[in-house]
Design a protein around this motif. Sequence first.
Motif, PDB file in Angstrom:
ATOM      1  N   THR A  52       0.947  -1.400   0.016  1.00  0.00           N
ATOM      2  CA  THR A  52       0.132  -0.121  -0.128  1.00  0.00           C
ATOM      3  C   THR A  52       0.976   1.210   0.053  1.00  0.00           C
ATOM      4  N   PRO A  53       1.773   1.356   0.852  1.00  0.00           N
ATOM      5  CA  PRO A  53       2.702   2.627   0.792  1.00  0.00           C
ATOM      6  C   PRO A  53       3.243   3.026  -0.617  1.00  0.00           C
ATOM      7  N   TYR A  54       3.662   1.793  -0.982  1.00  0.00           N
ATOM      8  CA  TYR A  54       4.335   2.099  -2.518  1.00  0.00           C
ATOM      9  C   TYR A  54       3.261   2.564  -3.597  1.00  0.00           C
ATOM     10  N   LEU A  55       2.310   1.881  -3.548  1.00  0.00           N
ATOM     11  CA  LEU A  55       1.103   2.335  -4.576  1.00  0.00           C
ATOM     12  C   LEU A  55       0.464   3.570  -4.234  1.00  0.00           C
ATOM     13  N   LEU A  56       0.350   3.753  -3.065  1.00  0.00           N
ATOM     14  CA  LEU A  56      -0.169   5.288  -2.797  1.00  0.00           C
ATOM     15  C   LEU A  56       0.851   6.296  -2.904  1.00  0.00           C
ATOM     16  N   LEU A  57       2.227   6.220  -2.834  1.00  0.00           N
ATOM     17  CA  LEU A  57       2.957   7.038  -3.148  1.00  0.00           C
ATOM     18  C   LEU A  57       3.079   7.289  -4.828  1.00  0.00           C
ATOM     19  N   ARG A  58       2.867   6.107  -5.524  1.00  0.00           N
ATOM     20  CA  ARG A  58       3.003   6.450  -6.987  1.00  0.00           C
ATOM     21  C   ARG A  58       1.384   7.071  -7.250  1.00  0.00           C
ATOM     22  N   VAL A  59       0.366   6.869  -6.650  1.00  0.00           N
ATOM     23  CA  VAL A  59      -0.723   7.568  -6.835  1.00  0.00           C
ATOM     24  C   VAL A  59      -0.581   9.125  -6.736  1.00  0.00           C
ATOM     25  N   ARG A  60       0.226   9.415  -5.739  1.00  0.00           N
ATOM     26  CA  ARG A  60       0.464  10.711  -5.167  1.00  0.00           C
ATOM     27  C   ARG A  60       1.486  11.392  -6.329  1.00  0.00           C
ATOM     28  N   ALA A  61       2.429  10.621  -6.803  1.00  0.00           N
ATOM     29  CA  ALA A  61       3.239  11.096  -7.639  1.00  0.00           C
ATOM     30  C   ALA A  61       2.570  11.561  -9.023  1.00  0.00           C
ATOM     31  N   CYS A 100       2.316   3.152   6.072  1.00  0.00           N
ATOM     32  CA  CYS A 100       1.121   2.838   5.727  1.00  0.00           C
ATOM     33  C   CYS A 100      -0.020   3.614   6.425  1.00  0.00           C
ATOM     34  N   ARG A 101       0.000   3.623   7.833  1.00  0.00           N
ATOM     35  CA  ARG A 101      -0.989   4.332   8.735  1.00  0.00           C
ATOM     36  C   ARG A 101      -1.042   5.728   8.534  1.00  0.00           C
ATOM     37  N   ALA A 102       0.237   6.318   8.175  1.00  0.00           N
ATOM     38  CA  ALA A 102       0.330   7.798   8.112  1.00  0.00           C
ATOM     39  C   ALA A 102      -0.427   7.988   6.838  1.00  0.00           C
ATOM     40  N   LEU A 103      -0.226   7.046   5.586  1.00  0.00           N
ATOM     41  CA  LEU A 103      -0.800   7.576   4.476  1.00  0.00           C
ATOM     42  C   LEU A 103      -2.211   7.405   4.460  1.00  0.00           C
ATOM     43  N   LEU A 104      -2.873   6.373   5.140  1.00  0.00           N
ATOM     44  CA  LEU A 104      -4.214   6.151   5.111  1.00  0.00           C
ATOM     45  C   LEU A 104      -4.853   7.026   5.955  1.00  0.00           C
ATOM     46  N   ARG A 105      -4.161   7.785   6.917  1.00  0.00           N
ATOM     47  CA  ARG A 105      -4.873   8.676   7.986  1.00  0.00           C
ATOM     48  C   ARG A 105      -4.701  10.206   7.434  1.00  0.00           C
ATOM     49  N   ASP A 106      -4.273  10.387   6.196  1.00  0.00           N
ATOM     50  CA  ASP A 106      -4.070  11.591   5.310  1.00  0.00           C
ATOM     51  C   ASP A 106      -5.342  11.790   4.555  1.00  0.00           C
TER      52      ASP A 106
END
Length: 424
Positions: A52-61, A100-106
């Motif tokens: 999840t962190p990897y994919l969410l950072l790709r989404v962010r980019a 992962c938790r930090a990204l999901l809480r953002d």
Amino acid sequence: MDGAMARLRAALVAGAQGLALSLMGYTASIVLSVFAWLSIAFIPLGIGVLTTPYLLLRVRAYANGRRSLAAGWSEVRIPARYAPFPPGAGGGLIGQARRCRALLRDPATWRDLRWLTVDTLAGATVAVLVPGLLAEGVFGVLLALGLWEPVTGAIGTYWYAFVPVAGQGTALLAAALGCVWITVALFTGPLLIRTHFRIARSQLAPAAERELTRRVEQLTETRRDAVDTSAAELRRIERDLHDGAQARLVAMGMDLGTIEALVEKDPAKARELLAQARRSSADALTELRDLVRGIHPPVLAERGLGDAVRALALRLPLEGEVTVELSGRADAPVESAAYFAVSEVLTNAVKHSGADRLWVDVHHADGMLRIAVTDNGGGGAVVGAGSGLAGVERRLGTFDGVLAVSSPAGGPTMVTMEIPCELS
């Protein structure tokens, strides 16, 4: 004629942009959305914590890339308000779980995911209209130029929109309708591209309440930094006065008292003490001038930011080149903040970069005072606690300014500062 050519050129550019945006919406947006949601769904199974962190950072980019396109293609500004990662997240599985938790809480993460869904539907549909109208219009014209014969020969009557094409006459009607589509594309192409980006902004930009809360938090923080900076500056001035000019003036007063006692008994000694008092007064005056220069340099007050930065560069032990394009002067507090920010950046470059040449560019555009300091040193500069650049960032933040640092290993290093202001 020139206006028509410009409109045609703008429509063709918009068509290419719309094609690119629609392809991204129908491919990358769908793929990222599916994989991101699947990864989130797999978090209870454990594997999602790793992916999840990897994919969410790709989404962010990917979202940041669309923000850049919005600003560059249609001048639509989409703010990015991502919460920073918690300090000291660490590595390994625990560190990944924290990220992962930090990204999901953002909240910005969920705005990105919501935008991906909207981009595959409304966003891509609006974007594809631009090249679609142009292509449909050109196809209608081609039908009248003879394309109707192989088309009708293969499938019989061909319906071009609501026109049944069966011969040259109906093909001419299709060409007339095609010209209408082309005309619509000429007048609406850039507008449709802008609409696409406005749809993206409606999903990616934080809500007004959230933006207001963030603004209040930022103002509270910058006010606290301004108070701390002012208090530290006052302590520095007091210390410099106490240890420098004040001490010399006290010593000079003692020398004058001794001279008063010796002027008749020992004139030679009195003359020696007078010379020493004269030197002390000169040293005290020099230190007071340096102190005043550190508070507000005279060249800055008299000649403005451009000449003050040039004077800074001349005092450096490195070869420097200063370019200034300012049509007026900013407010004194802004000029002072910019001057001392540049001074700190130049000092850092001399001390830590290992450079032998630097460039300073100062200009004003779009309501922003922009200053770029570049050196050919070894790179590796970062903005962090305890660094001089962190102090520069706090100083600029008081005026809603920003600091950006590009310093890859091996160099070069570019420090860019922006302060919103108007020139007078």
